[in-house]
Design a protein around this motif. Structure first.
Motif, PDB file in Angstrom:
ATOM      1  N   THR A   5       0.845  -1.189   0.000  1.00  0.00           N
ATOM      2  CA  THR A   5       0.000   0.000   0.000  1.00  0.00           C
ATOM      3  C   THR A   5       0.880   1.238   0.000  1.00  0.00           C
ATOM      4  O   THR A   5       1.913   1.272   0.676  1.00  0.00           O
ATOM      5  N   VAL A   6       0.462   2.237  -0.760  1.00  0.00           N
ATOM      6  CA  VAL A   6       1.128   3.541  -0.738  1.00  0.00           C
ATOM      7  C   VAL A   6       0.090   4.586  -0.363  1.00  0.00           C
ATOM      8  O   VAL A   6      -1.018   4.614  -0.921  1.00  0.00           O
ATOM      9  N   ILE A   7       0.426   5.435   0.599  1.00  0.00           N
ATOM     10  CA  ILE A   7      -0.431   6.558   0.983  1.00  0.00           C
ATOM     11  C   ILE A   7       0.352   7.835   0.708  1.00  0.00           C
ATOM     12  O   ILE A   7       1.439   8.032   1.247  1.00  0.00           O
ATOM     13  N   MET A   8      -0.179   8.689  -0.145  1.00  0.00           N
ATOM     14  CA  MET A   8       0.449   9.981  -0.422  1.00  0.00           C
ATOM     15  C   MET A   8      -0.280  11.061   0.365  1.00  0.00           C
ATOM     16  O   MET A   8      -1.514  11.065   0.447  1.00  0.00           O
ATOM     17  N   VAL A   9       0.498  11.992   0.923  1.00  0.00           N
ATOM     18  CA  VAL A   9      -0.064  13.040   1.768  1.00  0.00           C
ATOM     19  C   VAL A   9       0.457  14.400   1.303  1.00  0.00           C
ATOM     20  O   VAL A   9       1.679  14.612   1.231  1.00  0.00           O
ATOM     21  N   ILE A  47      -7.851  16.380  11.985  1.00  0.00           N
ATOM     22  CA  ILE A  47      -8.623  15.340  11.308  1.00  0.00           C
ATOM     23  C   ILE A  47      -7.702  14.465  10.471  1.00  0.00           C
ATOM     24  O   ILE A  47      -7.823  13.231  10.443  1.00  0.00           O
ATOM     25  N   ALA A  48      -6.754  15.089   9.778  1.00  0.00           N
ATOM     26  CA  ALA A  48      -5.848  14.331   8.917  1.00  0.00           C
ATOM     27  C   ALA A  48      -4.970  13.386   9.734  1.00  0.00           C
ATOM     28  O   ALA A  48      -4.749  12.227   9.335  1.00  0.00           O
ATOM     29  N   GLU A  49      -4.461  13.838  10.873  1.00  0.00           N
ATOM     30  CA  GLU A  49      -3.598  12.977  11.690  1.00  0.00           C
ATOM     31  C   GLU A  49      -4.374  11.774  12.233  1.00  0.00           C
ATOM     32  O   GLU A  49      -3.860  10.650  12.252  1.00  0.00           O
ATOM     33  N   THR A  50      -5.608  12.021  12.672  1.00  0.00           N
ATOM     34  CA  THR A  50      -6.445  10.908  13.142  1.00  0.00           C
ATOM     35  C   THR A  50      -6.676   9.898  12.030  1.00  0.00           C
ATOM     36  O   THR A  50      -6.608   8.676  12.243  1.00  0.00           O
ATOM     37  N   TYR A  51      -6.939  10.406  10.813  1.00  0.00           N
ATOM     38  CA  TYR A  51      -7.148   9.515   9.668  1.00  0.00           C
ATOM     39  C   TYR A  51      -5.892   8.699   9.373  1.00  0.00           C
ATOM     40  O   TYR A  51      -5.959   7.477   9.151  1.00  0.00           O
ATOM     41  N   LEU A  52      -4.736   9.356   9.371  1.00  0.00           N
ATOM     42  CA  LEU A  52      -3.498   8.652   9.050  1.00  0.00           C
ATOM     43  C   LEU A  52      -3.180   7.572  10.082  1.00  0.00           C
ATOM     44  O   LEU A  52      -2.814   6.447   9.734  1.00  0.00           O
ATOM     45  N   GLN A  53      -3.334   7.903  11.357  1.00  0.00           N
ATOM     46  CA  GLN A  53      -3.050   6.915  12.386  1.00  0.00           C
ATOM     47  C   GLN A  53      -3.993   5.720  12.264  1.00  0.00           C
ATOM     48  O   GLN A  53      -3.562   4.561  12.336  1.00  0.00           O
ATOM     49  N   GLY A  54      -5.280   5.984  12.021  1.00  0.00           N
ATOM     50  CA  GLY A  54      -6.238   4.894  11.879  1.00  0.00           C
ATOM     51  C   GLY A  54      -5.988   4.059  10.633  1.00  0.00           C
ATOM     52  O   GLY A  54      -6.085   2.820  10.668  1.00  0.00           O
ATOM     53  N   THR A  57      -2.878   1.892  11.033  1.00  0.00           N
ATOM     54  CA  THR A  57      -3.198   0.779  11.932  1.00  0.00           C
ATOM     55  C   THR A  57      -3.961  -0.311  11.193  1.00  0.00           C
ATOM     56  O   THR A  57      -3.671  -1.516  11.339  1.00  0.00           O
ATOM     57  N   ALA A  58      -4.942   0.101  10.367  1.00  0.00           N
ATOM     58  CA  ALA A  58      -5.738  -0.873   9.617  1.00  0.00           C
ATOM     59  C   ALA A  58      -4.880  -1.640   8.619  1.00  0.00           C
ATOM     60  O   ALA A  58      -5.041  -2.854   8.439  1.00  0.00           O
ATOM     61  N   GLU A  59      -3.954  -0.955   7.955  1.00  0.00           N
ATOM     62  CA  GLU A  59      -3.068  -1.627   7.005  1.00  0.00           C
ATOM     63  C   GLU A  59      -2.149  -2.612   7.722  1.00  0.00           C
ATOM     64  O   GLU A  59      -1.901  -3.719   7.234  1.00  0.00           O
ATOM     65  N   GLN A  60      -1.649  -2.193   8.888  1.00  0.00           N
ATOM     66  CA  GLN A  60      -0.784  -3.084   9.657  1.00  0.00           C
ATOM     67  C   GLN A  60      -1.551  -4.322  10.115  1.00  0.00           C
ATOM     68  O   GLN A  60      -1.048  -5.451  10.018  1.00  0.00           O
ATOM     69  N   THR A  61      -2.789  -4.141  10.574  1.00  0.00           N
ATOM     70  CA  THR A  61      -3.609  -5.258  11.012  1.00  0.00           C
ATOM     71  C   THR A  61      -3.896  -6.217   9.870  1.00  0.00           C
ATOM     72  O   THR A  61      -3.953  -7.444  10.056  1.00  0.00           O
ATOM     73  N   ALA A  62      -4.062  -5.673   8.659  1.00  0.00           N
ATOM     74  CA  ALA A  62      -4.345  -6.503   7.486  1.00  0.00           C
ATOM     75  C   ALA A  62      -3.091  -7.184   6.940  1.00  0.00           C
ATOM     76  O   ALA A  62      -3.175  -7.940   5.965  1.00  0.00           O
ATOM     77  N   GLY A  63      -1.936  -6.910   7.551  1.00  0.00           N
ATOM     78  CA  GLY A  63      -0.702  -7.547   7.103  1.00  0.00           C
ATOM     79  C   GLY A  63      -0.107  -6.938   5.855  1.00  0.00           C
ATOM     80  O   GLY A  63       0.673  -7.599   5.155  1.00  0.00           O
ATOM     81  N   ARG A  64      -0.433  -5.681   5.561  1.00  0.00           N
ATOM     82  CA  ARG A  64       0.102  -5.029   4.366  1.00  0.00           C
ATOM     83  C   ARG A  64       1.223  -4.056   4.746  1.00  0.00           C
ATOM     84  O   ARG A  64       1.029  -3.197   5.623  1.00  0.00           O
TER      85      ARG A  64
END
Length: 698
Positions: A5-9, A47-54, A57-64
């Motif tokens: 996964t790639v997240i651009m900010v 709002i952006a920091e909360t989104y990024l942290q969540g 976390t979801a990507e890590q939980t999914a093993g990505r």
């Protein structure tokens, strides 16, 4: 080495931007394997920091494994971190800022903190750009030239290597990134401490953790690659997310192979070609729809407008895209909108040779002292012109600081120390505004436009070096008939020279497509089938002439009939009438009449717009003009007529013969007179529609 996964900010240093998506705000985009999700707008940093942290976390939980790349400097020039923290470790500097930055949706202390930091360095600076109107922040100069003696470099090594990168010391004004850095490092520090060993920061740490943070820069790829969103920031995060997520493990190994320094590095810098290839792959064109030519075919005649409307609705671009240098783009069709990489003009500048001063100038004579130096195009004046003084300036030169108005040289008397002039003169007279032609980030030219020489000048002026265009449509031209001979060959009784092929090939070239000469096909179906098989491999579309009706020797119609795609249109027009349309191995075939005049008229009316549309251009509609007739004609209702014509003394004169075989009439004419489907009685002076050949791009 790769990422799932790639997240651009795209970060921001400003306050809450409101609920409606806006530019110069925070945008994020997620992509996997070259496929980007729709970009997301975040109204403020909280709002952006909360989104990024969540999300992390979801990507890590999914093993990505996830890369989060920020358009944000991860470090400052050498010497800064050590002065503040006692260490050159940039990650310690992140924590230093996190402990001192105050940040709410409506207020932050970035300007005050920058001023306080400046007191720890000699001289004045390094930060500058107080963005608070009517409020001077102590120790924070408003302009960069007011700094001196702070003993720090203006740029990092990566900034110097990245084209157009701005200094992280600038907090306000065009191109300011300093505010983003001060307001971004605390967020990065908190993410780092939240995820602990599961997160690493490239290039300061090995990129082996589940989550890797990296610094990005949204000017590595051409602005012409930005598509799909009206807001530039949104288009940027989507483009870079798509490009980075499409990299192969070997490509990632290359991109990440950087010798780390305390100043950091921009991800992908030096490997722009890899990013370009990932961002703009050679697209596979969609197949032509099998019903593109199918109209209900009774015994009735199809009106011209109905036939054109059907083609326009059913055809779509079938060519792939490519990115080419601007200098090679004349006549090519844009596959994506072009966005201005830089404003034009980039700075306010002089429209004339003369003298610059601060306006306005009141009525009456006045003498101004001359300030030493001058401003010229490409050699701007380095300094500020004192109030009440004038400076020599040449056309195109940047308007110097301290001035905003230019007096024409011819309206002054001058010696070595003074100029004399006479008012009144309005403020900003003879001065072009920055961006008055085009502003950076604005749409300059739309997709589907065929580029003209003037377009190349426009794009060059705003800094565009490359454009994404459709590949040229390859159009084959084939003549059919045993009676045809090539010009210059011996022609026996009963044989004629092939006039259509030379004409149609020239049409194709003038329309900007790649013309392919398929020669002459005999009245032999097996041989014609072989020729069409070869043409389908080499061409995107085929124009044929002859054999387009339903007679015994109309082999083109018969072969298309055998594919199940034949549409034998009986067009309610003169000349023309039979128009055979079909697909040969999914390649569109336009079967034109054999008579040269009818072939050319059908090519202009139907093939010209249809081929342009297949090539990716907007559907062209020829422009006609109302002129008085210089002829007489009685026309029955039921079909549209096209007469070879030219303008004589402001009136439309037509060729004496309407015969489709009188090819010389095409040379005589400069356009066509179009008579309507309804009955008409034309006498000299009756208004008629004249369409010049230039309106068909000839």
């Amino acid at each position: 080495m790769s990422f799932d996964t790639v997240i651009m900010v795209d970060w921001s240093g400003g306050n809450d931007r409101g609920a409606t998506p806006k530019k110069d705000a925070i945008w994020t985009c997620i992509a996997r394997a070259g496929q980007a999700e729709p970009p997301l707008y975040h109204r403020n940093r909280q709002i952006a920091e909360t989104y990024l942290q969540g999300t992390l976390t979801a990507e890590q939980t999914a093993g990505r494994r996830t890369l989060a790349a920020f358009d944000l400097c991860f470090a400052y020039p050498a010497g800064f971190a050590e002065k503040l923290t006692g260490s050159d470790d940039p990650l310690a500097l992140w924590d230093w800022f996190a402990a001192r930055v105050t940040d709410t949706p409506g207020f932050n202390n970035r300007f005050d903190l920058a001023g306080q930091i400046n007191t720890q360095f000699p001289g004045t600076g390094p930060f500058w750009g107080n963005g608070r109107p009517n409020h001077d922040v102590p120790h924070l100069p408003r302009k960069g030239r007011d700094r001196t003696g702070h003993d720090l470099p203006e740029h990092r090594a990566t900034d110097l290597a990245a084209p157009g990168a701005f200094s992280p010391w600038q907090l306000s004004g065009a191109g300011a990134v300093g505010g983003q850095v001060i307001m971004g490092l605390p967020m990065l520090s908190r993410l780092r401490h939240h995820f602990g060993a599961a997160l690493s920061v490239w290039p300061f740490e090995a990129p082996t953790a589940d989550i890797v943070l990296a610094e990005s820069y949204f000017s590595l790829l051409p602005a012409s690659y930005l598509t799909g969103h009206a807001i530039r920031d949104a288009a940027q995060v989507a483009l870079y997310a798509r490009a980075l997520s499409a990299l192969t493990p070997d490509q990632w190994q290359t991109v990440l192979d950087v010798v780390p320094t305390a100043e950091g590095w921009v991800l992908g810098l030096g490997h722009q070609d890899l990013l370009k290839g990932a961002a703009m792959p050679d697209l596979t064109p969609p197949p032509l729809r099998n019903d593109c030519f199918a109209m209900p075919q009774g015994a009735h005649w199809t009106p011209v407008d109905d036939a054109l409307a059907h083609l326009r609705a059913q055809l779509s671009p079938i060519t792939a895209t490519e990115t080419i240098p601007l200098a090679a783009a004349a006549g090519r069709i844009l596959a994506a909108p072009v966005i201005a990489a830089r404003s034009h003009p980039p700075h306010a500048n002089a429209a004339v040779d003369g003298y610059a001063f601060a306006g306005p100038l009141p009525d009456g004579p006045r003498t101004l002292p001359l300030h030493p130096g001058r401003a010229a195009a490409g050699d701007p004046f380095n300094g500020t012109v004192p109030d009440g003084h004038a400076l020599r300036i040449l056309t195109g030169a940047n308007i110097p600081d301290g001035t905003d108005t230019v007096v024409l040289q011819e309206d002054t008397a001058a010696n070595d120390t003074h100029i004399a002039l006479h008012g009144p003169l309005k403020q900003r007279a003879n001065a072009r505004k920055a961006g008055e032609d085009m502003t950076a980030g604005s749409d300059v030219l739309p997709a589907q436009r065929r580029l003209t020489p003037a377009d190349l000048a426009t794009l060059a002026a705003c800094g565009t070096g490359q454009v994404t265009v459709h590949k040229r449509l390859r159009v084959g031209v084939l003549s059919t008939g045993d009676e045809l001979r090539a010009p210059g060959e011996h022609a026996a009784d009963g044989q004629i020279f092939d006039a259509n092929r030379a004409m149609l090939l020239a049409d194709i070239e003038r329309w900007g497509h790649a013309a392919i000469d398929l020669g002459i096909a005999p009245d032999d179906r097996p041989k014609l089938r072989t020729i069409l098989d070869d043409a389908a491999d080499r061409c995107d579309a085929i124009l044929t002439s002859g054999g387009a009706s339903a007679g015994d020797e109309d082999h083109m119609s018969a072969l298309l009939q055998g594919t199940g795609t034949l549409a034998l249109w009986r067009i309610a027009m003169k000349p023309g009438r039979p128009l055979a349309l079909g697909l040969w191995q999914n390649t569109p075939v336009f079967g034109l009449p054999g008579n040269p005049v009818a072939a050319q008229v059908c090519a202009l009316v139907f093939a010209h717009p249809a081929l342009a549309h297949l090539a990716g251009a907007q559907w062209p509609t020829p422009q006609g003009f109302s002129l008085p007739a210089a002829f007489s004609k009685s026309k029955k209702a039921g079909r549209r007529e096209y007469l070879r014509a030219r303008i004589t003394d402001g009136a439309a004169e037509v060729f004496p013969s309407e015969g489709s075989g009188r090819v010389s009439g095409l040379s005589w004419a400069t356009g066509l007179v179009v008579l309507p489907d309804a009955a008409a009685q034309i006498t000299p002076g009756t208004p008629v529609t004249y369409i010049p050949f230039a309106s068909f791009d000839l």
